[in-house]
Design an enzyme around this catalytic site. Structure first.
Site, PDB file in Angstrom:
ATOM      1  N   LYS A 143      30.776 117.048  82.503  1.00  0.00           N
ATOM      2  CA  LYS A 143      29.505 117.596  82.033  1.00  0.00           C
ATOM      3  C   LYS A 143      28.452 117.677  83.140  1.00  0.00           C
ATOM      4  CE  LYS A 143      29.662 116.716  77.055  1.00  0.00           C
ATOM      5  NZ  LYS A 143      31.111 116.667  76.955  1.00  0.00           N
TER       6      LYS A 143
ATOM      7  N   GLU B  70      20.011 113.615  79.429  1.00  0.00           N
ATOM      8  CA  GLU B  70      19.387 114.907  79.168  1.00  0.00           C
ATOM      9  C   GLU B  70      18.287 114.722  78.138  1.00  0.00           C
ATOM     10  OE1 GLU B  70      22.558 118.525  79.967  1.00  0.00           O
ATOM     11  OE2 GLU B  70      22.299 117.765  77.921  1.00  0.00           O
TER      12      GLU B  70
ATOM     13  N   ARG C  27      39.023 126.695  75.767  1.00  0.00           N
ATOM     14  CA  ARG C  27      40.147 126.825  74.844  1.00  0.00           C
ATOM     15  C   ARG C  27      39.688 127.637  73.644  1.00  0.00           C
ATOM     16  NH1 ARG C  27      38.023 123.648  70.972  1.00  0.00           N
ATOM     17  NH2 ARG C  27      36.943 121.729  71.576  1.00  0.00           N
TER      18      ARG C  27
END
Length: 439
Positions: A113, A197, A290
């Protein structure tokens, strides 16, 4: 077109892939664990190979051995298990097989991430205020939060599926959550790297379906609303999002294309974002490298088969995707869980009657007489409806929920019946806190 396909997955997504492959004349090979002997996807494949114990879907060696012995030409990983494992994707291609998914480098780039966030920022994709490097410890977290502001989300860099995240509203909570998330991440993902974050108390979860084509282009189809969640995991999705205006949609799609181009993306993927409904600002959350669980609602409004597009791209063939959408689609995830607390409720299915209708679709992994155990995710089926507009889709969803009969394991159909009468949901003006407000 690919002539033979091994499906390295189970349940409803394996059946979903088999359905498209059969229509295209592709021979299908199912791999399965001892726990899944006799499951519908095993019986429906042209050939089936026993891997071993329940955890065998993560056994790359066993899956590749099955591909060799059956003469499979390609491997489709579905979602979960090894679908976002860059090492497995690379090994598949080293074996001379076709990997139905993005390249290993793209998977690796988006799997962390922190790296993904920095790469997106460099590409001009909006990101929320946060840290550019792993947080070294509590002291580093306290220093970083001075420039971010409370509340903050503490996130495992290698996490996914809503796992490895915690909110800190003050210094005391931050000290606790950094260590808790780090320990959890180390145990679950093999990496204790953590990032911070800015946390938005009222936010919507909106994602964009992309396709990276064989000729190198990246196209963005349309957005999906995924804000009905429990424990940061989705329960309901709809397309298009009731929160997205035409102008905002253009911004979403442009950002998603930038994200795909930044990693040379190929095949199907999803760019997930957080939308601040108060300002209209959105921020990159992650890219799922995906096929998504909720892909059917995009299929319904576009009139396409995304699994077919995946196979065509993997085979180097052209793809035609209708740019215009039609109507509104809703997906409900039918889980074997308590409809109040959402705790697992496994058991043997004694009744399984699916709703029917021209605008109703059920992608199921189970059938009457099969058993939902504790070894795998609680998802039993996906109920998808399509309507002329959102109101029509909601009405069809109500009827379909009422017509779906399941006995044996616990199930969350009563929750959906409640949601589809909830004023906040009906208004379209809801956020990721809607489920907690209902409980």
């Amino acid at each position: 077109m690919i002539d033979s396909l091994l499906i390295a997955n189970r349940g409803e997504i394996a059946r979903r892939i088999i359905r498209t492959a059969r229509r295209l004349g592709v021979r299908t090979i199912a791999v399965h664990s001892e726990a899944d002997q006799g499951m519908p996807f095993v019986l429906e494949a042209d050939e089936a190979v026993l891997l071993g114990p329940p955890q065998s879907y993560r056994d790359a060696d066993a899956i590749l051995a099955a591909a060799r012995t059956t003469g499979a030409r390609a491997i489709h990983p579905g979602y979960g298990f090894l679908s976002e494992n860059a090492g497995f994707a690379r090994r598949v291609e080293e074996e001379g097989l076709i990997w139905v998914g993005p390249g290993a480098d793209a998977i690796a780039a988006m799997g962390d991430k922190i790296k993904a966030r920095n790469l997106m920022a460099a590409a001009g994709v909006p990101v929320a205020p946060g840290t550019e490097d792993p947080v070294a410890g509590v002291d580093a977290a306290l220093e970083a939060v001075a420039g971010i502001g409370y509340p903050v989300m503490v996130k495992a860099a290698a996490g996914g599926g809503g796992m490895g995240m915690a909110v800190a509203n003050d210094e005391a909570a931050l000290r606790t959550e950094v260590e808790k998330v780090r320990a959890f991440a180390e145990r679950m993902f093999g990496s204790g790297d953590v990032l911070l974050e800015r946390y938005f108390p009222r936010v919507r979860h909106v994602e964009v379906q992309i396709l990276g084509l064989a000729d190198g282009r990246v196209i963005a189809l349309s957005e999906r609303e995924c804000s009905v969640q429990r424990r940061n995991q989705k329960l309901v999705e709809e397309a298009p999002s009731p929160a997205v205006t035409p102008e905002l949609r253009e911004r979403f799609l442009a950002a998603a294309v930038k994200a795909g181009e930044a990693v040379g993306y190929r095949n199907a993927g999803t760019v997930e974002c957080l939308l601040d409904p108060a300002t209209g600002d959105f921020f990159f959350l992650e890219m799922n490298t995906r096929l998504q669980v909720e892909h059917p609602i995009t299929e319904m409004i576009h009139g396409i088969d995304l699994v077919e597009q995946q196979l065509r791209i993997a085979a180097g063939l052209d793809v035609e995707v209708p740019e215009r959408t039609s109507g509104h689609a809703i997906e409900l995830r039918i889980n074997a869980e308590d409809p109040k607390r959402f705790l697992p409720g496994p058991g043997t299915i004694t009744t399984w009657v699916e709703p029917t209708g021209a605008d109703v679709r059920v992608d199921s992994g189970y059938a009457e007489g099969t058993t939902v155990g504790m070894a795998y995710d609680s998802l039993m089926a996906k109920l998808i409806v399509h309507g002329a507009d959102r109101g029509d889709a909601i009405a069809k969803a109500r009827a379909a929920v009422a017509g779906f009969a399941i006995a044996g394991p616990k199930n969350n159909l009563p929750f959906f019946a409640e949601l589809l009468e909830n004023d906040e949901f009906l208004s379209g003006d809801y956020d990721t806190g809607i489920v907690s407000r209902m409980r």
